[in-house]
Design a protein around this motif. Sequence first.
Motif, PDB file in Angstrom:
ATOM      1  N   VAL A 373       0.732  -1.037   0.110  1.00 14.83           N
ATOM      2  CA  VAL A 373       0.097  -0.119  -0.192  1.00 14.83           C
ATOM      3  C   VAL A 373       0.698   1.418   0.345  1.00 14.83           C
ATOM      4  O   VAL A 373       2.338   1.109   0.199  1.00 14.83           O
ATOM      5  CB  VAL A 373      -1.096  -0.296   1.318  1.00 14.83           C
ATOM      6  N   VAL A 374       0.566   2.375  -0.719  1.00 17.05           N
ATOM      7  CA  VAL A 374       1.177   3.256   0.116  1.00 17.05           C
ATOM      8  C   VAL A 374       0.592   4.583   1.646  1.00 17.05           C
ATOM      9  O   VAL A 374      -0.462   4.325   1.278  1.00 17.05           O
ATOM     10  CB  VAL A 374       0.445   4.535  -1.877  1.00 17.05           C
ATOM     11  N   GLN A 375       1.701   4.791   1.948  1.00 13.32           N
ATOM     12  CA  GLN A 375       1.822   5.465   3.385  1.00 13.32           C
ATOM     13  C   GLN A 375       2.546   6.484   3.472  1.00 13.32           C
ATOM     14  O   GLN A 375       4.223   6.007   2.960  1.00 13.32           O
ATOM     15  CB  GLN A 375       1.464   4.366   4.029  1.00 13.32           C
ATOM     16  N   ASN A 376       2.477   7.842   3.245  1.00 13.13           N
ATOM     17  CA  ASN A 376       3.628   8.462   4.171  1.00 13.13           C
ATOM     18  C   ASN A 376       4.527   7.655   5.673  1.00 13.13           C
ATOM     19  O   ASN A 376       3.546   7.318   6.914  1.00 13.13           O
ATOM     20  CB  ASN A 376       3.491   9.169   4.212  1.00 13.13           C
ATOM     21  N   THR A 377       5.548   7.302   5.414  1.00 15.98           N
ATOM     22  CA  THR A 377       6.216   7.266   6.722  1.00 15.98           C
ATOM     23  C   THR A 377       7.585   7.814   6.972  1.00 15.98           C
ATOM     24  O   THR A 377       8.416   7.372   7.644  1.00 15.98           O
ATOM     25  CB  THR A 377       6.273   5.473   6.320  1.00 15.98           C
ATOM     26  N   GLY A 378       7.219  10.009   6.209  1.00 24.01           N
ATOM     27  CA  GLY A 378       8.702   9.696   6.928  1.00 24.01           C
ATOM     28  C   GLY A 378       9.524  10.054   5.691  1.00 24.01           C
ATOM     29  O   GLY A 378       9.610   8.309   4.582  1.00 24.01           O
ATOM     30  N   ASN A 379      11.017  11.012   5.490  1.00 26.80           N
ATOM     31  CA  ASN A 379      11.666  10.872   4.707  1.00 26.80           C
ATOM     32  C   ASN A 379      12.541   9.344   4.933  1.00 26.80           C
ATOM     33  O   ASN A 379      12.358   9.011   5.799  1.00 26.80           O
ATOM     34  CB  ASN A 379      13.059  12.014   4.421  1.00 26.80           C
ATOM     35  N   ASP A 380      12.663   8.799   3.426  1.00 26.42           N
ATOM     36  CA  ASP A 380      14.020   7.570   3.415  1.00 26.42           C
ATOM     37  C   ASP A 380      14.872   7.884   3.444  1.00 26.42           C
ATOM     38  O   ASP A 380      16.343   7.691   3.951  1.00 26.42           O
ATOM     39  CB  ASP A 380      13.525   6.964   2.093  1.00 26.42           C
ATOM     40  N   SER A 381      15.274   9.156   3.262  1.00 26.62           N
ATOM     41  CA  SER A 381      16.675   9.773   3.321  1.00 26.62           C
ATOM     42  C   SER A 381      17.048  11.191   3.960  1.00 26.62           C
ATOM     43  O   SER A 381      15.518  11.762   4.060  1.00 26.62           O
ATOM     44  CB  SER A 381      17.477  10.174   2.455  1.00 26.62           C
ATOM     45  N   ASP A 382      17.724  11.244   4.730  1.00 25.51           N
ATOM     46  CA  ASP A 382      18.653  12.814   5.294  1.00 25.51           C
ATOM     47  C   ASP A 382      17.651  13.788   4.041  1.00 25.51           C
ATOM     48  O   ASP A 382      19.009  13.722   3.224  1.00 25.51           O
ATOM     49  CB  ASP A 382      20.001  12.971   5.454  1.00 25.51           C
ATOM     50  N   LYS A 383      17.526  14.637   4.563  1.00 28.20           N
ATOM     51  CA  LYS A 383      17.027  15.792   3.472  1.00 28.20           C
ATOM     52  C   LYS A 383      18.016  16.802   3.639  1.00 28.20           C
ATOM     53  O   LYS A 383      18.059  17.843   3.129  1.00 28.20           O
ATOM     54  CB  LYS A 383      16.006  16.739   4.299  1.00 28.20           C
ATOM     55  N   ASN A 384      19.494  16.340   3.317  1.00 29.09           N
ATOM     56  CA  ASN A 384      20.314  16.844   3.391  1.00 29.09           C
ATOM     57  C   ASN A 384      21.180  16.641   2.933  1.00 29.09           C
ATOM     58  O   ASN A 384      22.500  16.596   2.016  1.00 29.09           O
ATOM     59  CB  ASN A 384      21.730  17.856   5.221  1.00 29.09           C
ATOM     60  N   ASN A 385      21.274  15.621   2.480  1.00 27.64           N
ATOM     61  CA  ASN A 385      21.791  14.342   1.636  1.00 27.64           C
ATOM     62  C   ASN A 385      21.313  14.991  -0.116  1.00 27.64           C
ATOM     63  O   ASN A 385      20.360  14.805   0.156  1.00 27.64           O
ATOM     64  CB  ASN A 385      20.907  12.826   1.530  1.00 27.64           C
ATOM     65  N   ALA A 386      22.863  15.717  -0.678  1.00 22.71           N
ATOM     66  CA  ALA A 386      21.904  15.956  -2.027  1.00 22.71           C
ATOM     67  C   ALA A 386      21.909  14.699  -3.194  1.00 22.71           C
ATOM     68  O   ALA A 386      21.417  13.905  -2.883  1.00 22.71           O
ATOM     69  CB  ALA A 386      23.831  16.759  -2.713  1.00 22.71           C
ATOM     70  N   LEU A 387      21.300  15.057  -3.943  1.00 25.17           N
ATOM     71  CA  LEU A 387      20.869  13.475  -4.432  1.00 25.17           C
ATOM     72  C   LEU A 387      21.406  13.331  -5.862  1.00 25.17           C
ATOM     73  O   LEU A 387      20.709  12.134  -5.697  1.00 25.17           O
ATOM     74  CB  LEU A 387      19.448  14.852  -6.075  1.00 25.17           C
ATOM     75  N   GLY A 388      22.800  13.562  -5.934  1.00 25.41           N
ATOM     76  CA  GLY A 388      23.630  13.224  -7.416  1.00 25.41           C
ATOM     77  C   GLY A 388      23.735  13.140  -8.696  1.00 25.41           C
ATOM     78  O   GLY A 388      23.837  12.740  -9.397  1.00 25.41           O
ATOM     79  N   CYS A 389      22.114  14.352  -8.435  1.00 23.73           N
ATOM     80  CA  CYS A 389      21.857  14.480  -9.874  1.00 23.73           C
ATOM     81  C   CYS A 389      21.709  15.615 -10.153  1.00 23.73           C
ATOM     82  O   CYS A 389      20.975  16.403  -9.176  1.00 23.73           O
ATOM     83  CB  CYS A 389      20.574  13.370 -10.408  1.00 23.73           C
ATOM     84  N   LEU A 390      20.617  16.318 -11.495  1.00 27.23           N
ATOM     85  CA  LEU A 390      20.103  18.003 -10.960  1.00 27.23           C
ATOM     86  C   LEU A 390      18.611  17.708 -10.953  1.00 27.23           C
ATOM     87  O   LEU A 390      18.192  18.660  -9.987  1.00 27.23           O
ATOM     88  CB  LEU A 390      20.643  18.702 -12.551  1.00 27.23           C
ATOM     89  N   MET A 391      18.189  17.170 -11.024  1.00 23.69           N
ATOM     90  CA  MET A 391      16.809  16.542 -10.629  1.00 23.69           C
ATOM     91  C   MET A 391      15.759  14.961 -10.387  1.00 23.69           C
ATOM     92  O   MET A 391      17.028  14.212 -11.954  1.00 23.69           O
ATOM     93  CB  MET A 391      15.496  17.191 -12.080  1.00 23.69           C
ATOM     94  N   ASP A 392      15.195  14.922  -9.975  1.00 28.81           N
ATOM     95  CA  ASP A 392      15.407  13.355  -9.772  1.00 28.81           C
ATOM     96  C   ASP A 392      14.547  12.700  -9.730  1.00 28.81           C
ATOM     97  O   ASP A 392      13.275  13.436  -9.090  1.00 28.81           O
ATOM     98  CB  ASP A 392      16.087  12.824  -7.862  1.00 28.81           C
ATOM     99  N   ILE A 393      13.821  12.250 -10.675  1.00 28.43           N
ATOM    100  CA  ILE A 393      12.785  11.740 -11.531  1.00 28.43           C
ATOM    101  C   ILE A 393      11.552  10.389 -11.445  1.00 28.43           C
ATOM    102  O   ILE A 393      12.764   9.622 -11.821  1.00 28.43           O
ATOM    103  CB  ILE A 393      12.565  12.061 -13.084  1.00 28.43           C
ATOM    104  N   ASN A 394      10.941  10.040 -10.890  1.00 31.14           N
ATOM    105  CA  ASN A 394      10.814   8.924 -10.180  1.00 31.14           C
ATOM    106  C   ASN A 394       9.559   8.602 -10.713  1.00 31.14           C
ATOM    107  O   ASN A 394       8.477   9.295 -10.330  1.00 31.14           O
ATOM    108  CB  ASN A 394      10.961   8.104  -8.355  1.00 31.14           C
ATOM    109  N   CYS A 395       8.590   7.435 -11.120  1.00 35.28           N
ATOM    110  CA  CYS A 395       7.297   7.246 -11.532  1.00 35.28           C
ATOM    111  C   CYS A 395       6.718   5.902 -11.608  1.00 35.28           C
ATOM    112  O   CYS A 395       7.693   5.355 -11.521  1.00 35.28           O
ATOM    113  CB  CYS A 395       7.748   8.024 -13.697  1.00 35.28           C
ATOM    114  N   PHE A 396       6.226   5.882 -11.122  1.00 38.58           N
ATOM    115  CA  PHE A 396       5.311   4.233 -11.490  1.00 38.58           C
ATOM    116  C   PHE A 396       3.678   4.897 -11.447  1.00 38.58           C
ATOM    117  O   PHE A 396       3.147   5.850 -11.244  1.00 38.58           O
ATOM    118  CB  PHE A 396       5.494   4.076  -9.513  1.00 38.58           C
ATOM    119  N   LYS A 397       3.623   3.420 -11.626  1.00 36.64           N
ATOM    120  CA  LYS A 397       1.676   3.387 -11.170  1.00 36.64           C
ATOM    121  C   LYS A 397       0.916   2.534  -9.998  1.00 36.64           C
ATOM    122  O   LYS A 397       1.752   1.932  -9.414  1.00 36.64           O
ATOM    123  CB  LYS A 397       0.857   2.154 -12.861  1.00 36.64           C
TER     124      LYS A 397
END
Length: 464
Positions: A373-397
């Motif tokens: 199920v889809v559920q908000n469980t807080g951040n998976d990563s430290d908010k200060n960890n940079a992305l390692g890219c310009l913009m991180d796009i994730n898509c799913f159905k």
Amino acid sequence: YKSKEISQKDCVGEIKSIPIISWFFDQGFQNINYYNQSVVLSVSAQVSSSGLKEMFSTLIKRHDALRINFDVQKNIGYYNTKHLNGEYDIPYFDISDEGEIEQNERIRILGERFKFGFDITKDLLFKIVVFKLGENSYKWLIIAHHLVMDGISFRVIISDINAMLKQYLRNEKFKLERKTSSYSEWSNLLQDFDCDSKSFWEETCESKFRFLGNVPESRKVSFLKVKLSNFLDAEKTNLLFTKANIAYGTKINDLIVTALFVTIKELTMQRDILIALEGHGREDISKDVDISQTVGWFTSIYPLRIILNEDSLRESIIKVKEKLRNVPNNGLDFGVYKYIKKEIDYDLKDLIRFNFMGDFDTDNSESDIAKLVVQNTGNDSDKNNALGCLMDINCFKTQGKFFINVIFNGNMFSRECVKTFIEKYLQILDEVIIHCVDKNESEFTASDFNESGLSQKDLEALFI
């Protein structure tokens, strides 16, 4: 179909460098311990404390990668045998007296607290937290550090949990399938992997594409993590995953990547475009190694260059489809050349990164006791960890809709700018879908005739 008998013994020792692990340590994340993946399962069965611990122990025993820790001086992993003898703690919270809104908030707050606690040098990097919502109604939050987990691994874990839940309710002893090849066998295979695609990657990396032009270093260093989301409606999503793929013999990935390239072309007025693409990385490159059921982090991240000289959607779709079909080993080779052979030195940090995570709606079957199920469980990563890219796009159905999530640095992009980008992308994806659905007959492309060696021009000459 593999020719070698796969060992069922517990794995021990060090694990040689794997490209995605090298990528991780190359990023210079501010908090390497807080970089997780997580899922939530809705579970319609009550399991005793001893049953939960035995289930957890069975997973740790079968999936050797869950016992990996890391030497941060060498940046390599090793199997920590102490995790085989551990007393496993499975936190349990009875929140059945609370309303649904309060329950969701408790899960979010507690979820983030538990995600924060890993030490990659010594801790078991896998955790299950159980929430009781009501009679035979539970949510299990499963957290793993990304260093030992990826999307396919989670599907394997969820399948194992469902198998054990059925066995538990029948009072049977837990028994899972035999192990597939180990993570260390895969790493050994990559050390000697004889790829022959260096010129492909060199040509790819020659692109002069810049999405933003020259960004001042000061704006790159200061990181403010922001996430925006949007979705395609259910009707269009259904067409994207079914009828739209008939026109050109495409897969969903071909169409959603086409929409991205066309979006970037129209926003930047550039035609020679370069992005970073994520793939599952589990390529079938040896008859002796089967990693289909192996838990671990296998992801490939690689640059994809496409030159869109034509403006028609037909030409763009065909070009993207053909390019994706011709990427050597779906991008695995790039990581081998960059991190193992060290023959290519190209940094993906200034590129947009794109990942199609799959159709979550097909991950659940009617007979499953534990459903994703889809559920908000807080951040998976430290908010200060940079992305390692310009913009991180994730898509799913999920829930019948195609979602797009974009994470970006708020000090480099305004929310309005990214909101416009997402809306433009969904508009062009809509145009791609309509174009494909309205096409009266299917059209073959060169990759449909791989064995023949025909080019797209040859093919079009034949059918004119």
